[in-house]
Design a protein around this motif. Sequence first.
Motif, PDB file in Angstrom:
ATOM      1  N   PRO A 186       0.810  -1.226   0.000  1.00  0.00           N
ATOM      2  CA  PRO A 186       0.000   0.000   0.000  1.00  0.00           C
ATOM      3  C   PRO A 186       0.836   1.266   0.000  1.00  0.00           C
ATOM      4  O   PRO A 186       0.330   2.343  -0.329  1.00  0.00           O
ATOM      5  CB  PRO A 186      -0.822  -0.125   1.292  1.00  0.00           C
ATOM      6  N   ASP A 187       2.110   1.175   0.348  1.00  0.00           N
ATOM      7  CA  ASP A 187       3.003   2.331   0.342  1.00  0.00           C
ATOM      8  C   ASP A 187       3.724   2.508  -0.987  1.00  0.00           C
ATOM      9  O   ASP A 187       4.648   3.331  -1.078  1.00  0.00           O
ATOM     10  CB  ASP A 187       4.044   2.184   1.464  1.00  0.00           C
ATOM     11  N   ASP A 188       3.334   1.764  -2.000  1.00  0.00           N
ATOM     12  CA  ASP A 188       3.939   1.915  -3.310  1.00  0.00           C
ATOM     13  C   ASP A 188       3.773   3.351  -3.791  1.00  0.00           C
ATOM     14  O   ASP A 188       2.673   3.924  -3.722  1.00  0.00           O
ATOM     15  CB  ASP A 188       3.275   0.953  -4.301  1.00  0.00           C
ATOM     16  N   PRO A 189       4.829   4.013  -4.285  1.00  0.00           N
ATOM     17  CA  PRO A 189       4.730   5.432  -4.665  1.00  0.00           C
ATOM     18  C   PRO A 189       3.658   5.710  -5.713  1.00  0.00           C
ATOM     19  O   PRO A 189       2.895   6.676  -5.585  1.00  0.00           O
ATOM     20  CB  PRO A 189       6.132   5.756  -5.189  1.00  0.00           C
ATOM     21  N   LEU A 190       3.593   4.883  -6.748  1.00  0.00           N
ATOM     22  CA  LEU A 190       2.585   5.127  -7.778  1.00  0.00           C
ATOM     23  C   LEU A 190       1.188   4.886  -7.231  1.00  0.00           C
ATOM     24  O   LEU A 190       0.250   5.637  -7.535  1.00  0.00           O
ATOM     25  CB  LEU A 190       2.848   4.224  -8.988  1.00  0.00           C
ATOM     26  N   LEU A 191       1.022   3.841  -6.418  1.00  0.00           N
ATOM     27  CA  LEU A 191      -0.294   3.557  -5.850  1.00  0.00           C
ATOM     28  C   LEU A 191      -0.748   4.702  -4.949  1.00  0.00           C
ATOM     29  O   LEU A 191      -1.929   5.072  -4.936  1.00  0.00           O
ATOM     30  CB  LEU A 191      -0.245   2.241  -5.083  1.00  0.00           C
ATOM     31  N   ARG A 192       0.153   5.276  -4.199  1.00  0.00           N
ATOM     32  CA  ARG A 192      -0.196   6.409  -3.351  1.00  0.00           C
ATOM     33  C   ARG A 192      -0.556   7.630  -4.189  1.00  0.00           C
ATOM     34  O   ARG A 192      -1.476   8.382  -3.843  1.00  0.00           O
ATOM     35  CB  ARG A 192       0.972   6.744  -2.411  1.00  0.00           C
ATOM     36  N   THR A 193       0.137   7.823  -5.309  1.00  0.00           N
ATOM     37  CA  THR A 193      -0.192   8.946  -6.190  1.00  0.00           C
ATOM     38  C   THR A 193      -1.557   8.749  -6.828  1.00  0.00           C
ATOM     39  O   THR A 193      -2.347   9.696  -6.951  1.00  0.00           O
ATOM     40  CB  THR A 193       0.890   9.091  -7.270  1.00  0.00           C
ATOM     41  N   LEU A 194      -1.845   7.511  -7.247  1.00  0.00           N
ATOM     42  CA  LEU A 194      -3.168   7.221  -7.800  1.00  0.00           C
ATOM     43  C   LEU A 194      -4.251   7.428  -6.748  1.00  0.00           C
ATOM     44  O   LEU A 194      -5.338   7.945  -7.057  1.00  0.00           O
ATOM     45  CB  LEU A 194      -3.211   5.787  -8.324  1.00  0.00           C
ATOM     46  N   ARG A 195      -3.975   7.043  -5.526  1.00  0.00           N
ATOM     47  CA  ARG A 195      -4.949   7.225  -4.439  1.00  0.00           C
ATOM     48  C   ARG A 195      -5.197   8.709  -4.194  1.00  0.00           C
ATOM     49  O   ARG A 195      -6.341   9.126  -3.958  1.00  0.00           O
ATOM     50  CB  ARG A 195      -4.443   6.544  -3.168  1.00  0.00           C
ATOM     51  N   ALA A 196      -4.146   9.523  -4.242  1.00  0.00           N
ATOM     52  CA  ALA A 196      -4.325  10.964  -4.054  1.00  0.00           C
ATOM     53  C   ALA A 196      -5.193  11.558  -5.162  1.00  0.00           C
ATOM     54  O   ALA A 196      -6.037  12.431  -4.903  1.00  0.00           O
ATOM     55  CB  ALA A 196      -2.962  11.659  -4.011  1.00  0.00           C
ATOM     56  N   ARG A 197      -5.002  11.091  -6.385  1.00  0.00           N
ATOM     57  CA  ARG A 197      -5.859  11.534  -7.490  1.00  0.00           C
ATOM     58  C   ARG A 197      -7.298  11.067  -7.285  1.00  0.00           C
ATOM     59  O   ARG A 197      -8.243  11.805  -7.546  1.00  0.00           O
ATOM     60  CB  ARG A 197      -5.320  10.980  -8.813  1.00  0.00           C
ATOM     61  N   LEU A 198      -7.448   9.846  -6.844  1.00  0.00           N
ATOM     62  CA  LEU A 198      -8.784   9.294  -6.639  1.00  0.00           C
ATOM     63  C   LEU A 198      -9.525  10.020  -5.523  1.00  0.00           C
ATOM     64  O   LEU A 198     -10.757  10.168  -5.581  1.00  0.00           O
ATOM     65  CB  LEU A 198      -8.668   7.801  -6.331  1.00  0.00           C
ATOM     66  N   ARG A 199      -8.783  10.486  -4.543  1.00  0.00           N
ATOM     67  CA  ARG A 199      -9.423  11.143  -3.390  1.00  0.00           C
ATOM     68  C   ARG A 199     -10.146  12.421  -3.795  1.00  0.00           C
ATOM     69  O   ARG A 199     -11.113  12.816  -3.133  1.00  0.00           O
ATOM     70  CB  ARG A 199      -8.354  11.434  -2.323  1.00  0.00           C
ATOM     71  N   THR A 200      -9.723  13.077  -4.834  1.00  0.00           N
ATOM     72  CA  THR A 200     -10.376  14.309  -5.313  1.00  0.00           C
ATOM     73  C   THR A 200     -11.234  14.010  -6.543  1.00  0.00           C
ATOM     74  O   THR A 200     -11.292  14.810  -7.482  1.00  0.00           O
ATOM     75  CB  THR A 200      -9.305  15.357  -5.658  1.00  0.00           C
ATOM     76  N   PHE A 201     -11.912  12.891  -6.507  1.00  0.00           N
ATOM     77  CA  PHE A 201     -12.583  12.362  -7.694  1.00  0.00           C
ATOM     78  C   PHE A 201     -13.625  13.331  -8.248  1.00  0.00           C
ATOM     79  O   PHE A 201     -13.683  13.587  -9.450  1.00  0.00           O
ATOM     80  CB  PHE A 201     -13.244  11.024  -7.348  1.00  0.00           C
ATOM     81  N   PHE A 202     -14.472  13.893  -7.408  1.00  0.00           N
ATOM     82  CA  PHE A 202     -15.603  14.676  -7.899  1.00  0.00           C
ATOM     83  C   PHE A 202     -15.177  15.978  -8.558  1.00  0.00           C
ATOM     84  O   PHE A 202     -15.909  16.511  -9.395  1.00  0.00           O
ATOM     85  CB  PHE A 202     -16.576  14.966  -6.755  1.00  0.00           C
ATOM     86  N   THR A 203     -14.034  16.503  -8.208  1.00  0.00           N
ATOM     87  CA  THR A 203     -13.565  17.744  -8.823  1.00  0.00           C
ATOM     88  C   THR A 203     -12.492  17.509  -9.875  1.00  0.00           C
ATOM     89  O   THR A 203     -12.020  18.462 -10.494  1.00  0.00           O
ATOM     90  CB  THR A 203     -13.026  18.697  -7.746  1.00  0.00           C
ATOM     91  N   ASN A 204     -12.108  16.253 -10.093  1.00  0.00           N
ATOM     92  CA  ASN A 204     -11.160  15.959 -11.171  1.00  0.00           C
ATOM     93  C   ASN A 204     -11.819  16.166 -12.518  1.00  0.00           C
ATOM     94  O   ASN A 204     -13.050  16.090 -12.653  1.00  0.00           O
ATOM     95  CB  ASN A 204     -10.670  14.510 -11.078  1.00  0.00           C
ATOM     96  N   SER A 205     -10.987  16.379 -13.526  1.00  0.00           N
ATOM     97  CA  SER A 205     -11.503  16.419 -14.892  1.00  0.00           C
ATOM     98  C   SER A 205     -12.057  15.055 -15.278  1.00  0.00           C
ATOM     99  O   SER A 205     -11.562  14.014 -14.830  1.00  0.00           O
ATOM    100  CB  SER A 205     -10.384  16.834 -15.855  1.00  0.00           C
ATOM    101  N   ILE A 206     -13.071  15.048 -16.120  1.00  0.00           N
ATOM    102  CA  ILE A 206     -13.713  13.790 -16.513  1.00  0.00           C
ATOM    103  C   ILE A 206     -12.721  12.870 -17.209  1.00  0.00           C
ATOM    104  O   ILE A 206     -12.642  11.666 -16.910  1.00  0.00           O
ATOM    105  CB  ILE A 206     -14.918  14.072 -17.427  1.00  0.00           C
ATOM    106  N   ASP A 207     -11.928  13.402 -18.135  1.00  0.00           N
ATOM    107  CA  ASP A 207     -10.991  12.535 -18.854  1.00  0.00           C
ATOM    108  C   ASP A 207      -9.915  11.989 -17.927  1.00  0.00           C
ATOM    109  O   ASP A 207      -9.472  10.842 -18.078  1.00  0.00           O
ATOM    110  CB  ASP A 207     -10.370  13.278 -20.038  1.00  0.00           C
ATOM    111  N   VAL A 208      -9.507  12.773 -16.929  1.00  0.00           N
ATOM    112  CA  VAL A 208      -8.533  12.272 -15.966  1.00  0.00           C
ATOM    113  C   VAL A 208      -9.131  11.135 -15.147  1.00  0.00           C
ATOM    114  O   VAL A 208      -8.478  10.115 -14.894  1.00  0.00           O
ATOM    115  CB  VAL A 208      -8.045  13.411 -15.045  1.00  0.00           C
ATOM    116  N   ASN A 209     -10.382  11.273 -14.720  1.00  0.00           N
ATOM    117  CA  ASN A 209     -11.028  10.206 -13.951  1.00  0.00           C
ATOM    118  C   ASN A 209     -11.174   8.933 -14.778  1.00  0.00           C
ATOM    119  O   ASN A 209     -11.016   7.821 -14.265  1.00  0.00           O
ATOM    120  CB  ASN A 209     -12.392  10.673 -13.449  1.00  0.00           C
ATOM    121  N   LEU A 210     -11.491   9.091 -16.052  1.00  0.00           N
ATOM    122  CA  LEU A 210     -11.625   7.906 -16.907  1.00  0.00           C
ATOM    123  C   LEU A 210     -10.288   7.190 -17.047  1.00  0.00           C
ATOM    124  O   LEU A 210     -10.209   5.964 -16.955  1.00  0.00           O
ATOM    125  CB  LEU A 210     -12.162   8.321 -18.275  1.00  0.00           C
TER     126      LEU A 210
END
Length: 867
Positions: free
Chosen positions: A570-594
Amino acid sequence: MEFWSRLVGGTHTPKKPAPKVTPNDPHSRLERFQRVFNDVLDLVNRPRNLQDDARQLGQLRTLLDRLVVLIREETRAPVPHICLQYAASSQIYAVVGRAATVSHREAVIHSAVAVYAALIDSEEEDFLAKPSFAKSLMRLITRVIDSGNVLIGVDTETAILEVLFTISAKIRLQPEILSVWFQSTAKPGLEDVFAREKKSFVGITQKDDFPLCYLLIDRVHHEGRIGDFARTGLLYIFEATGRSADLEEWVVSSDLPTLMASGLGALYSQLSRELSILHPDATLPAVLAMSDYSTTHTRATAESAFSEKHQGQMATFLSYLAFWQDVLDHCRSADVKQTLLDHFQILFLQQLLYPSILQSSDTDAGSSVAVLTYLTAMLESLEYPDLIHMMLTYLLAIKDEHLTVPSAPSTPIRPSMPPRSPTALKRRRSLMLMTAPIDPDSAMEPTLFNLVDLVLNSVGSRSNQTAFAALKLFFTMMARQKKFAFGTLLRAQRSKTTTPSRTVGALDTEVDKYMGLAISIHEGSISDSACSTVTDDARYNIEAQMPFTTPTLPVQADDDSGASTYMLSPDDPLLRTLRARLRTFFTNSIDVNLALTQAIVSIASCIELRLDSWLALSPSSYTYSDGTPHPQKPWQAHLDEEEKDAWFALQQASRRPVWSEDHAPLLYTTLRAIAHELDGVRATVPNLGQLLAGRQNMLQATSIDALPGEPPSAMSSPNQASSLGVPKPSRGHSRTSSRSSQASGPSKATNNGRGSPAPLARSLAASPTGMRPSDMNTDSPPSARSIYQPPPPETPSTTDVLMQKITFPAVESDTGHVTDGSQPDQRTASLNHVLTNIVILQAFTLELVAVLQVRAAVLGEKEVRFS
């Protein structure tokens, strides 16, 4: 009788009729042929008169065309073909070639080339085996298209290249005629002439040795039939290197590999350094139109990925890259192949592609976007194993038994390959010498900054385009070259045990929890068709990986385990970065979320990676409640000890562990936090359920209109690597199925339990026309949505409702810093934007459920323990 004969008319006897001369008579054909050729000689031998030059050249062209017709007729006529024998003995081609060269008139040159083509096609008298024929033809072609003194059109150049292609094809079928067209003049003392001083190229230019080869390589980058003839003809030349040691030695020491690598680099350099992947208004997909997606780039100098200019340049570059693969595939010489690979790595990867990665930036209008997009397109096109291995091992700074350190790249050496010749070794040393940096201490190497760093930085970028491009590159690697992602982008560790620790009871708990989360996102039941569609796509994706279950993750020297599964921390750097992006899901751009959900599902679908801790419960945290034991059935009394032990083990594996919030998987915790943010939205928007139902219906309707008759498939982002308008070369299928590369991510939405249509299929496809918020009135029936019926007084319009701003609390990263939005204290998005993201979120959660179920069904006891 004689009396009556004398009485009637005399005694003379009738003469025999003269024999008829048939048009197909060989001698008649020869007479016509000689008559026309003599007229050609008469015109050629006349003194040239400038006043009468046009008329004479017109007559010459007519006579040459007549010769072509007679040669074609002779070829089709019955034997003997004495016209062709006369043409060979008289060397008419020398006269025709000399006349066309002196004329400087395109029409005459075109007709002369047709004469040569007719003689070659006759396949008699072995014209291609005559040195005089080869010398005459090459003199004509080199003086016409290499000197630049004659301006010729596309048709004439195409005819010339077709003749050269025909010759290459004959050399391929008849290797014995190669000596007529190729004669090496290199001397042993000149083998290392290119190593004595640095020049603008590497290798020896010897056009007079093999002019045919140089004529072809100068036009391999052309479009249309010219490029097709040049590329295919050159493939046959490289194939002939396996049959001729002299040609093999000549190609290794020549500048042909340098010209090929330089040509690839030149086409890559033509691509724009600043790229915008924003969709234009005319082709904006509906899923993006129903959001806060902006089609305006902040910098006007950025080239649009959808412009005709960029698409043409990209298509040319990818076509030349495909030609590289074809050359390596057809080459039968190990020395030539390795020399080409050396030039690809040193002149293209090391001198051009890696510096573009190193110099890319997230703040200069999209240079990172450009590099990431180009890398994605290359990985989508590359299929030749050596090129893929060389490219990714260098850019990702991977060290294994086949490669030395990236600062001194070398070609992968296979046991089946023979050792290099002395010329090939000298050539490589000279290439390394010429490309060595002036100051080795200041040289940048992939060990300091490589593609892993670029992807990690770009995924967490504030720029939506940069993040999208990085996520698409990562998904492409997971879909096509996942073995190179292990240990680099994903810090996976080899599992110490091959037996799974997860139980089937834990699987049931996990499926229930994620399914409950999907239902809570959009209150209502989940339709069976929604689950069935995403399950079919997940099954196809996972089953496609089954034949290839041996990844090549670098193994430590002290690790002798033979396990083929890996753990993702769970401490994998990329996985943590993806989780940080996922945490702001509702305000992310649609194409980024896809792209984000597609990337996460690609990790979850990877059969070599276990799901413990980050997607599924960690077996080390299993706890069970003290429930009442199951009553013993009468039939259990008849079981023997072995059967009792098996029955007990099955019951133990079927027990459902207690779902502890303290030990919940990382991804579930993140999704639950996102789902809790919906409570505030529901408080602000009382009719959120109705709006969500309408949004699902509209996305489904636009997908059906945009792609009629196409079967449902998994999530395809609105800007896939192949959807930027770049036609890919037509090649064979790669190991990963084209559909399996798309069978990841949310593409299916669910019902709201109120009888709305089944799932969103292909909701992310481009719609012919964009939809405005004013077109999305879901509170009234279709008959009430007419533009002639304004909303009732004191009732806000649908546009106002959808455009209202929804505020979300700030999200802090692990270091305590805000990770989203220009404002550090809050995140805002329109309700129109949030609705589309909610649909995507529910579809994404359903896909995770499908992946959990399908992995257990397909992998069986390799995934979960049933006893």
